[in-house]
Design a protein around this motif. Structure first.
Motif, short mmCIF file in Angstrom:
data_model
loop_
_atom_site.label_atom_id
_atom_site.label_comp_id
_atom_site.label_asym_id
_atom_site.label_seq_id
_atom_site.Cartn_x
_atom_site.Cartn_y
_atom_site.Cartn_z
N ALA A 195 0.82 -1.22 0.00
CA ALA A 195 0.00 0.00 0.00
C ALA A 195 0.85 1.27 0.00
CB ALA A 195 -0.93 -0.01 1.20
N VAL A 196 0.28 2.30 -0.58
CA VAL A 196 0.90 3.61 -0.62
C VAL A 196 0.44 4.40 0.62
CG1 VAL A 196 0.62 5.79 -1.85
CG2 VAL A 196 1.30 3.76 -3.10
N THR A 197 1.38 4.62 1.54
CA THR A 197 1.01 5.24 2.81
C THR A 197 1.95 6.39 3.20
OG1 THR A 197 2.39 3.61 3.94
CG2 THR A 197 0.04 3.08 3.75
N GLY A 198 2.88 6.73 2.31
CA GLY A 198 3.94 7.68 2.66
C GLY A 198 5.20 6.89 2.96
N ALA A 199 6.32 7.31 2.34
CA ALA A 199 7.55 6.51 2.41
C ALA A 199 8.33 6.80 3.69
CB ALA A 199 8.42 6.77 1.18
N LYS A 200 7.72 6.45 4.83
CA LYS A 200 8.39 6.67 6.11
C LYS A 200 9.14 5.41 6.51
CE LYS A 200 7.40 8.26 10.81
NZ LYS A 200 8.64 9.01 10.93
N ASP A 201 10.44 5.55 6.74
CA ASP A 201 11.31 4.44 7.16
C ASP A 201 11.24 3.24 6.22
OD1 ASP A 201 11.85 6.00 9.42
OD2 ASP A 201 10.11 5.18 10.47
N ARG A 202 11.03 3.50 4.98
CA ARG A 202 11.06 2.42 3.98
C ARG A 202 11.29 3.03 2.61
NH1 ARG A 202 6.60 3.28 1.10
NH2 ARG A 202 4.54 3.55 2.03
N ARG A 204 10.40 4.03 -1.22
CA ARG A 204 9.15 4.54 -1.78
C ARG A 204 8.41 3.43 -2.52
NH1 ARG A 204 9.52 6.26 -7.38
NH2 ARG A 204 11.30 5.17 -8.25
N ARG A 205 7.10 3.58 -2.61
CA ARG A 205 6.29 2.63 -3.38
C ARG A 205 5.49 3.40 -4.41
NH1 ARG A 205 3.68 -0.04 1.94
NH2 ARG A 205 5.51 -1.20 2.64
N PHE A 206 5.23 2.76 -5.53
CA PHE A 206 4.24 3.36 -6.42
C PHE A 206 3.33 2.29 -6.99
CE2 PHE A 206 6.17 2.13 -10.40
CZ PHE A 206 7.53 2.14 -10.15
N LEU A 207 2.11 2.69 -7.20
CA LEU A 207 1.10 1.78 -7.72
C LEU A 207 0.62 2.31 -9.06
CD1 LEU A 207 -0.91 1.01 -4.48
CD2 LEU A 207 0.44 -0.61 -5.80
N GLU B 47 8.36 12.07 3.67
CA GLU B 47 7.86 10.79 4.20
C GLU B 47 6.35 10.75 4.37
OE1 GLU B 47 10.16 10.17 7.74
OE2 GLU B 47 11.80 9.25 6.59
N ARG B 48 5.72 11.89 4.19
CA ARG B 48 4.26 11.88 4.33
C ARG B 48 3.55 12.37 3.07
NH1 ARG B 48 3.14 17.18 8.10
NH2 ARG B 48 1.00 16.72 7.51
N THR B 49 4.32 12.41 1.97
CA THR B 49 3.72 12.90 0.72
C THR B 49 3.34 11.72 -0.18
OG1 THR B 49 4.96 14.96 0.79
CG2 THR B 49 4.14 14.28 -1.36
N ILE B 50 2.15 11.81 -0.79
CA ILE B 50 1.73 10.84 -1.80
C ILE B 50 1.39 11.62 -3.06
CG2 ILE B 50 0.03 9.08 -2.43
CD1 ILE B 50 -0.24 8.49 0.61
N ASP B 68 6.16 8.21 -2.17
CA ASP B 68 5.09 7.31 -2.64
C ASP B 68 4.26 7.97 -3.74
OD1 ASP B 68 5.93 5.37 -0.94
OD2 ASP B 68 4.03 5.15 0.14
N PHE B 69 3.87 7.16 -4.71
CA PHE B 69 3.15 7.69 -5.86
C PHE B 69 2.09 6.71 -6.34
CE2 PHE B 69 5.32 11.55 -7.22
CZ PHE B 69 4.44 12.09 -8.13
N PHE B 88 -6.48 9.41 4.05
CA PHE B 88 -5.33 9.88 4.83
C PHE B 88 -5.31 11.42 4.88
CE2 PHE B 88 -2.73 5.94 3.40
CZ PHE B 88 -3.06 5.25 4.54
#
Lengths: 370, 257
Positions: A195-202, A204-207, B47-50, B68-69, B88
């Motif tokens: 899941a995309v939840t914000g890249a905190k301590d990991r 980045r992800r994209f879907l 870290e909190r941006t999508i 994240d994207f 969110f």
């Protein structure tokens, strides 16, 4: 829990709430609108997300965005609105993320009318959006079953990272029946590893559903197909009635199956050895059951509220092992038990044939009806 | 000999990945990416941006932004961003859209996101044509401008007039901050960066919809050198699309100071 009197659309909404649906996005369309209205009051009451979107197109893309967060999310609509959603359905399928969609079918094509129909079968069961994908499709025939299958829809969607559609016709959405609500499930506080939840301590992800490199797209298609094989192996659901000693079988889903059951009971009272198969999962379809049934009986009657969309699947699966006949009412008309009973009598009386197409014979009979 | 400590004054922002982009030489997408990434770094929002990428040349924005994207269907980025943000509310949600995406196929979605006061930030790249598909007429193509689908120049009699998206969205009560900036020279790039920062401030304070329109170049499809395209932007686009603040609600004006 006790049984309470629930309207189908409201019952599905409350069942979704209890299944932990955290976000709902929709657009008004008859005969589904009560579902949206119910959610517009209920979701904010619980501090959950509700948006009445500007169109079904926007609604399904809001679902797409919310589904990317790994939370439980749903939308609902009726046939013309579902057509508009097909873009998002294909993208969500291609992104391999879970979502629940309720289609309360009405008469068509085009604007059609607001009366009950089952003519979205092909659109939902055999595609509708572009590209190769499969939806899990559940077809309830009562308000209680709509409640139960709505909860199941969230579980299956999550388990297989798939869209799960609850496909019912307007009469089930509109009717009131006693139903028992499921227990409240807590909202998710943990999110899946994709899941995309914000890249905190990991990392980045994209879907996305884009695979510009054809071998990668092929790999994605194969991955989805293999997952679909798992669904086929584990999730087929159906109900049979009076089939043990049956020489004839009626096959119908949703309201058609329910009307057919009344007719089957009446035929049994007349001594006709007939049973009923009511597929609950329309995709994956209970193919083995139909295959075996075709070997058991002397004739099959398919009853639908469309022009024989499931009929083609039955004919393909039966492979000529038993003659198939067809009866339907179209345009928003629900068949009457007596009409189906007449068809069962005709089936039992024979003679039956493997020649020609059952739709042509039914159409010829409809000529005398209209 | 005295030794002086080395001070880094300019570096690749953490919010950009170490990837070469697919953008053409001279295209201003790279500048816009860089500005957004710099602001996200400076505000500590990574870290909190999508992000929500759109369809068009910026379809691969998710490859270049190091957070994240998700990737939306053509025009639907504001709807998808709505879905993310409503689940969110504490995350920072941005869309990055071109002019075909936002002002043509996605007009309903952007108008209603703004009307709802959706608490998202939209970065709208306007380069007056469909870049990804090879330079067709866009809703923003200037009257008389030649494209591959207006080969004799956009004829307003049959092909209509350009849409000024910022002016249009500024009429909506839900829009808190709507401005147009340009990426054609260093001064304007600095102003663009300030506006991007304000847009995020608006979102962080829950003030509703924010959009920064960025006038951009497309040297390849305009069939100009990068330098000439910057000049063309200044001489032809800015007169039609004046730079300025189209909607700044009073609470936002306080942030701007």
């Amino acid at each position: 829990m006790t049984r309470e009197l629930w309207k189908g659309n409201n019952a599905i909404a409350e069942a979704a709430v209890r299944a932990g649906c955290a976000a709902y996005f929709g657009y008004p369309i008859t005969p589904q609108t009560e579902l949206l209205e119910y959610m517009s009051a209920r979701m904010p009451q619980l501090g959950r997300a509700f948006v009445q979107a500007e169109s079904e197109l926007a609604a399904i893309n809001m679902v797409y965005g919310a589904a990317c967060t790994g939370t439980r999310v749903m939308s609902s609509s009726s046939s013309p609105g579902v057509s508009l959603m097909m873009e998002g359905v294909s993208y969500i399928a291609g992104t391999e993320i879970p979502a629940v969609l309720v289609d309360v079918m009405r008469g068509g094509p085009g604007l059609g009318n607001i009366a009950p129909a089952q003519s979205d079968y092909n659109q939902i069961v055999h595609g509708g959006g572009h590209g190769d994908y499969n939806l899990i499709v559940l077809a309830p025939s009562s308000v209680q079953e709509s409640v139960d299958l709505t909860v199941l829809a969230f579980d299956l969607a999550e388990k297989y990272r798939s869209i799960c559609v609850v496909l019912l016709d307007g009469s089930i959405g509109q009717m009131m029946e006693p139903a028992e609500m499921p227990p409240f499930q807590p909202l998710r506080t943990e999110y899946p590893e994709w899941a995309v939840t914000g890249a905190k301590d990991r990392e980045r992800r994209f879907l996305s559903s884009i695979y510009l490199d054809p071998p990668q797209e092929e790999a994605a298609n194969l991955r989805m197909l293999r997952r679909w094989q798992e669904v086929q192996a584990n999730e087929i659901r159906y109900k049979t009635y009076y089939m043990e000693d049956a020489k004839f079988a009626v096959i119908g889903f949703g309201s058609s199956g329910r009307v057919a059951l009344t007719a089957v009971r009446a035929a049994r009272a007349e001594g006709i050895p007939v049973g009923l198969l009511r597929p609950i999962t329309l995709n994956p379809f209970p193919e083995k059951v139909v295959e075996d049934l075709a070997k058991q009986v002397e004739g099959i009657l398919v009853v639908e509220m469309n022009s024989g969309q499931m009929l083609e699947d039955i004919r393909r699966i039966a492979k000529g092992a038993a003659p198939v006949e067809f009866f339907a009412r179209l345009g928003g008309i629900v068949p009457l038990p007596d009409e189906v009973l007449d068809e069962i009598r005709r089936l039992a009386k024979g003679p039956l044939t493997l020649e020609g197409h059952p739709r042509d014979r039914w159409l010829a009979r409809m000529g005398t009806l209209n | 000999m005295d030794t002086q400590e080395e001070v880094i004054v300019y570096a690749r922002p953490d919010s950009l990945t170490k990837t070469n982009t697919h953008y053409c030489p001279g295209c201003t997408h790279g500048v816009a990416h860089h500005l957004i990434a710099e602001v996200i770094d400076e505000m500590g929002l990574r870290e909190r941006t999508i992000g929500v990428a759109s369809v068009g040349c910026s379809v691969f924005a998710y490859n270049y932004m190091n957070f994240d994207f998700v990737q939306a269907p053509h025009g639907r980025a504001p709807a998808m961003a709505t879905g993310v943000k409503r689940v969110f509310p504490d995350k920072v949600v941005l869309t990055y859209q071109g002019d075909g995406d936002l002002a043509s196929i996605g007009m309903a979605e952007i108008v209603h996101a703004a009307a709802r006061g959706e608490n998202i930030s939209v970065f709208f790249l306007n380069n007056a044509n469909y870049g990804m598909t090879g330079g067709q007429m866009a809703p923003t193509t200037l009257p008389g401008q030649k494209t591959t689908s207006s080969p004799s120049g956009r004829d307003v009699e049959t092909q209509g007039y350009p849409i000024r998206a910022s002016e249009l969205l500024a009429t909506l009560d839900g829009a808190s901050y709507v401005v147009r900036r340009s990426l054609h020279d260093p001064k304007n790039i600095r102003l663009a960066k300030k506006a991007i920062r304000t847009a995020f401030e608006v979102q962080l304070r829950g003030l509703g919809f924010s959009m920064v329109e960025l006038l951009s170049t497309c040297p390849t499809n305009w069939e100009m050198t990068p330098q000439n395209s910057l000049k063309w932007l200044e001489e032809h686009m800015i007169p039609y699309y004046p730079l300025g603040d189209y909607k700044v609600n009073p609470a936002v004006a306080e942030i701007k100071g």
